[in-house]
Scaffold this active site. Structure first.
Site, PDB file in Angstrom:
ATOM      1  N   ASN A  45      -1.654   7.988  -7.065  1.00 17.15           N
ATOM      2  CA  ASN A  45      -0.747   8.134  -8.211  1.00 17.15           C
ATOM      3  C   ASN A  45      -1.557   8.619  -9.402  1.00 17.15           C
ATOM      4  O   ASN A  45      -2.377   7.873  -9.939  1.00 17.15           O
ATOM      5  CB  ASN A  45      -0.085   6.787  -8.506  1.00 17.15           C
ATOM      6  CG  ASN A  45       0.875   6.848  -9.693  1.00 17.15           C
ATOM      7  OD1 ASN A  45       0.873   7.821 -10.455  1.00 17.15           O
ATOM      8  ND2 ASN A  45       1.668   5.810  -9.856  1.00 17.15           N
ATOM      9  N   HIS A 104       7.872  11.892  -8.458  1.00 14.69           N
ATOM     10  CA  HIS A 104       6.597  11.373  -8.935  1.00 14.69           C
ATOM     11  C   HIS A 104       5.942  10.605  -7.804  1.00 14.69           C
ATOM     12  O   HIS A 104       6.592   9.820  -7.099  1.00 14.69           O
ATOM     13  CB  HIS A 104       6.846  10.461 -10.146  1.00 14.69           C
ATOM     14  CG  HIS A 104       5.685   9.573 -10.450  1.00 14.69           C
ATOM     15  ND1 HIS A 104       4.431  10.072 -10.691  1.00 14.69           N
ATOM     16  CD2 HIS A 104       5.572   8.223 -10.522  1.00 14.69           C
ATOM     17  CE1 HIS A 104       3.603   9.062 -10.904  1.00 14.69           C
ATOM     18  NE2 HIS A 104       4.275   7.932 -10.806  1.00 14.69           N
ATOM     19  N   CYS A 135       3.917   7.375 -16.401  1.00 17.56           N
ATOM     20  CA  CYS A 135       4.140   8.252 -15.245  1.00 17.56           C
ATOM     21  C   CYS A 135       5.324   9.197 -15.441  1.00 17.56           C
ATOM     22  O   CYS A 135       5.493  10.149 -14.672  1.00 17.56           O
ATOM     23  CB  CYS A 135       4.335   7.430 -13.981  1.00 17.56           C
ATOM     24  SG  CYS A 135       2.880   6.466 -13.542  1.00 17.56           S
TER      25      CYS A 135
HETATM   26  N1  COA Z   1      -5.012  -5.000  -0.386  1.00 16.96           N
HETATM   27  C1  COA Z   1      -4.594  -6.080   0.273  1.00 16.96           C
HETATM   28  N2  COA Z   1      -3.615  -6.894  -0.176  1.00 16.96           N
HETATM   29  C2  COA Z   1      -3.044  -6.578  -1.355  1.00 16.96           C
HETATM   30  C3  COA Z   1      -3.446  -5.455  -2.109  1.00 16.96           C
HETATM   31  C4  COA Z   1      -4.471  -4.645  -1.593  1.00 16.96           C
HETATM   32  N3  COA Z   1      -4.919  -3.536  -2.216  1.00 16.96           N
HETATM   33  N4  COA Z   1      -2.696  -5.395  -3.235  1.00 16.96           N
HETATM   34  C5  COA Z   1      -1.858  -6.450  -3.179  1.00 16.96           C
HETATM   35  N5  COA Z   1      -2.073  -7.172  -2.060  1.00 16.96           N
HETATM   36  C6  COA Z   1      -1.399  -8.386  -1.597  1.00 16.96           C
HETATM   37  C7  COA Z   1      -0.734  -9.132  -2.705  1.00 16.96           C
HETATM   38  O1  COA Z   1      -1.680  -9.907  -3.416  1.00 16.96           O
HETATM   39  C8  COA Z   1       0.265  -9.972  -1.946  1.00 16.96           C
HETATM   40  O2  COA Z   1      -0.414 -11.089  -1.448  1.00 16.96           O
HETATM   41  P1  COA Z   1       0.310 -12.532  -1.451  1.00 16.96           P
HETATM   42  O3  COA Z   1       1.546 -12.337  -0.636  1.00 16.96           O
HETATM   43  O4  COA Z   1      -0.714 -13.401  -0.831  1.00 16.96           O
HETATM   44  O5  COA Z   1       0.596 -12.806  -2.897  1.00 16.96           O
HETATM   45  C9  COA Z   1       0.636  -9.093  -0.767  1.00 16.96           C
HETATM   46  O6  COA Z   1      -0.354  -8.048  -0.716  1.00 16.96           O
HETATM   47  C10 COA Z   1       1.996  -8.466  -0.858  1.00 16.96           C
HETATM   48  O7  COA Z   1       2.168  -8.014  -2.171  1.00 16.96           O
HETATM   49  P2  COA Z   1       3.477  -7.277  -2.574  1.00 16.96           P
HETATM   50  O8  COA Z   1       3.399  -6.971  -4.040  1.00 16.96           O
HETATM   51  O9  COA Z   1       4.672  -8.007  -2.058  1.00 16.96           O
HETATM   52  O10 COA Z   1       3.307  -5.962  -1.720  1.00 16.96           O
HETATM   53  P3  COA Z   1       4.179  -4.683  -1.751  1.00 16.96           P
HETATM   54  O11 COA Z   1       4.542  -4.362  -0.365  1.00 16.96           O
HETATM   55  O12 COA Z   1       5.272  -4.782  -2.776  1.00 16.96           O
HETATM   56  O13 COA Z   1       3.176  -3.578  -2.270  1.00 16.96           O
HETATM   57  C11 COA Z   1       2.557  -2.420  -4.267  1.00 16.96           C
HETATM   58  C12 COA Z   1       2.520  -3.728  -3.506  1.00 16.96           C
HETATM   59  C13 COA Z   1       1.815  -2.561  -5.574  1.00 16.96           C
HETATM   60  C14 COA Z   1       1.899  -1.353  -3.403  1.00 16.96           C
HETATM   61  C15 COA Z   1       4.029  -2.059  -4.509  1.00 16.96           C
HETATM   62  O14 COA Z   1       4.680  -3.129  -5.106  1.00 16.96           O
HETATM   63  C16 COA Z   1       4.183  -0.837  -5.372  1.00 16.96           C
HETATM   64  O15 COA Z   1       3.870   0.255  -4.933  1.00 16.96           O
HETATM   65  N6  COA Z   1       4.693  -1.004  -6.592  1.00 16.96           N
HETATM   66  C17 COA Z   1       4.914   0.111  -7.497  1.00 16.96           C
HETATM   67  C18 COA Z   1       3.608   0.581  -8.024  1.00 16.96           C
HETATM   68  C19 COA Z   1       3.761   1.822  -8.827  1.00 16.96           C
HETATM   69  O16 COA Z   1       4.339   2.759  -8.354  1.00 16.96           O
HETATM   70  N7  COA Z   1       3.253   1.816 -10.028  1.00 16.96           N
HETATM   71  C20 COA Z   1       3.271   2.930 -10.868  1.00 16.96           C
HETATM   72  C21 COA Z   1       4.586   3.089 -11.502  1.00 16.96           C
HETATM   73  S1  COA Z   1       4.976   4.715 -11.644  1.00 16.96           S
END
Ligand code: COA
Length: 341
Positions: A289, A259, A117
């Site tokens: 993204n 980004h 990214c």
């Molecule tokens: N729908 C429903 N639930 C989901 C889900 C989806 N699409 N994706 C994940 N979950 C669940 C997880 O399994 C977790 O469940 P659990 O608590 O039973 O284990 C719960 O939601 C919370 O997960 P968590 O990772 O704490 O949520 P979050 O608020 O951190 O959001 C992301 C998850 C991935 C959206 C967030 O961590 C994120 O945006 N990370 C960066 C991603 C990114 O930018 N990547 C590219 C890099 S440039």
């Protein structure tokens, strides 16, 4: 015009972008996965993303965006093509030479930049270096991705976040003090955390292990929570360093172009920097993204719809797998931007 007479600083001369037509909504994902529109919107800010149809690859999107950028710059004589991508058409060779050939640029320098990214910002720095060294006077820099081809059909998290798309800039040789001149680029990496975002199979490490890869190992894997924390910290630090190099305070920034990883990440970085929400640009709700295409796509759309205006002081920051990150500044020039949508 010779490089010496034109100057040796990279200056933005035109932009173009291309999105594949197929729109995938959160409800479309929820039809096959245990997720919901409410979860995806509230945790990521994403409502829709574009995914390619079967048979369409990264080079196809890159060619469309490249063509529009050259049209916008009124320049089809670029002498180097730099393609930032995580999703090349093939592991070998690079995709850029084929893109260059399809753009009528056979014979010119063409290579890929791989920084996930942060790829576009690494590409900006490399392109500026080509101009500074005299190796090129006009560079076509493209960020293009088809993430839909590397996402695990069973992974509700990555499928919700990533989209496909491409965008491109023509950078011409000019002067450091003119609008559109790329400021000093801040780049960094931390390979101690390379496992946070990775595709385990297909590379030499898995191949030399002698152990056949499990099907899921061919797909993109991400530890979202850890990535989130690193993204906020690294993008904030890189942006601050970039501002210092430019001699700007956060209050001097007219437009912040982060980004588009997650709307919450962008908001957290802006808050830490002290940049008010009204000055933060975003398009993640519509496109998700798009990795290396994310920043140039946002620049192109914003320049076309007036959110970016000539004279705006612009701060750009990105973060991604590697880990890798970067930031730069520029004063927005009078320039044409041609988005496809
Ligand atoms: N729908 C429903 N639930 C989901 C889900 C989806 N699409 N994706 C994940 N979950 C669940 C997880 O399994 C977790 O469940 P659990 O608590 O039973 O284990 C719960 O939601 C919370 O997960 P968590 O990772 O704490 O949520 P979050 O608020 O951190 O959001 C992301 C998850 C991935 C959206 C967030 O961590 C994120 O945006 N990370 C960066 C991603 C990114 O930018 N990547 C590219 C890099 S440039």
């Amino acid at each position: 015009m010779s490089a010496a007479r034109a100057g040796t600083h990279a200056v933005v001369a035109g932009l173009g972008s291309y999105l594949p037509p197929r729109i995938v909504t959160n409800d479309d994902l929820a039809a096959h996965l245990d997720t919901s529109d409410e979860w995806i919107r509230s945790r990521t800010g994403i409502a829709t993303r574009r995914w390619v149809e079967r048979g369409v690859s990264t080079s196809d999107l890159a060619v469309e965006a490249g063509m529009l950028a050259m049209k916008a710059a009124d320049d089809d004589m670029v002498d180097a093509v730099v393609l930032a991508t995580t999703t090349p058409d093939r592991l070998c060779p690079a995709t850029a030479p084929e893109v260059a050939a399809r753009l009528g640029l056979t014979g010119r320098a063409a290579f890929d930049v791989s920084a996930v990214c942060a790829g576009f910002l690494y590409g900006v720095a490399v392109s500026a270096g080509l101009v500074a060294s005299g190796a090129a006077t006009r560079v076509l820099l493209i960020g293009a991705e088809t993430y839909s081809t590397i996402l695990d059909p069973a992974d509700r998290t990555t499928r919700a976040i990533f989209g496909d798309g491409a965008a491109a800039l023509v950078l011409r040789a000019g002067r450091a003090d003119e609008p559109g001149a790329i400021g000093r680029c801040v780049l960094g990496s931390d390979g101690e955390h390379s496992e946070l975002i990775n595709i385990p199979a297909g590379g030499s490490r898995q191949r030399s292990s002698g152990v056949p890869a499990a099907p899921a190992e061919h797909y993109f894997q991400m530890r979202g929570g850890d990535v989130y924390r690193h993204a906020v910290e690294r993008m904030t630090a890189a942006a601050l360093e970039s501002l210092e190099l430019a001699g700007w305070e956060p209050g001097d920034v007219d437009r912040f172009v982060p980004h588009q990883a997650n709307a919450r990440i962008a908001a957290a970085v802006a808050e830490r920097l002290g940049i008010e929400p009204a000055r933060v640009l975003g398009n993640i709700a519509e496109v998700g993204n798009t990795a290396a295409a994310s920043v140039p796509l946002l620049l192109t759309e914003s320049a076309a719809d007036g959110r970016l205006e000539p004279g705006h002081r612009v701060l750009v920051a990105a973060f991604g797998g590697g880990l890798a990150w970067g930031a730069t500044t520029l004063v927005w020039p009078h320039v044409t931007a041609l988005p496809s949508r």
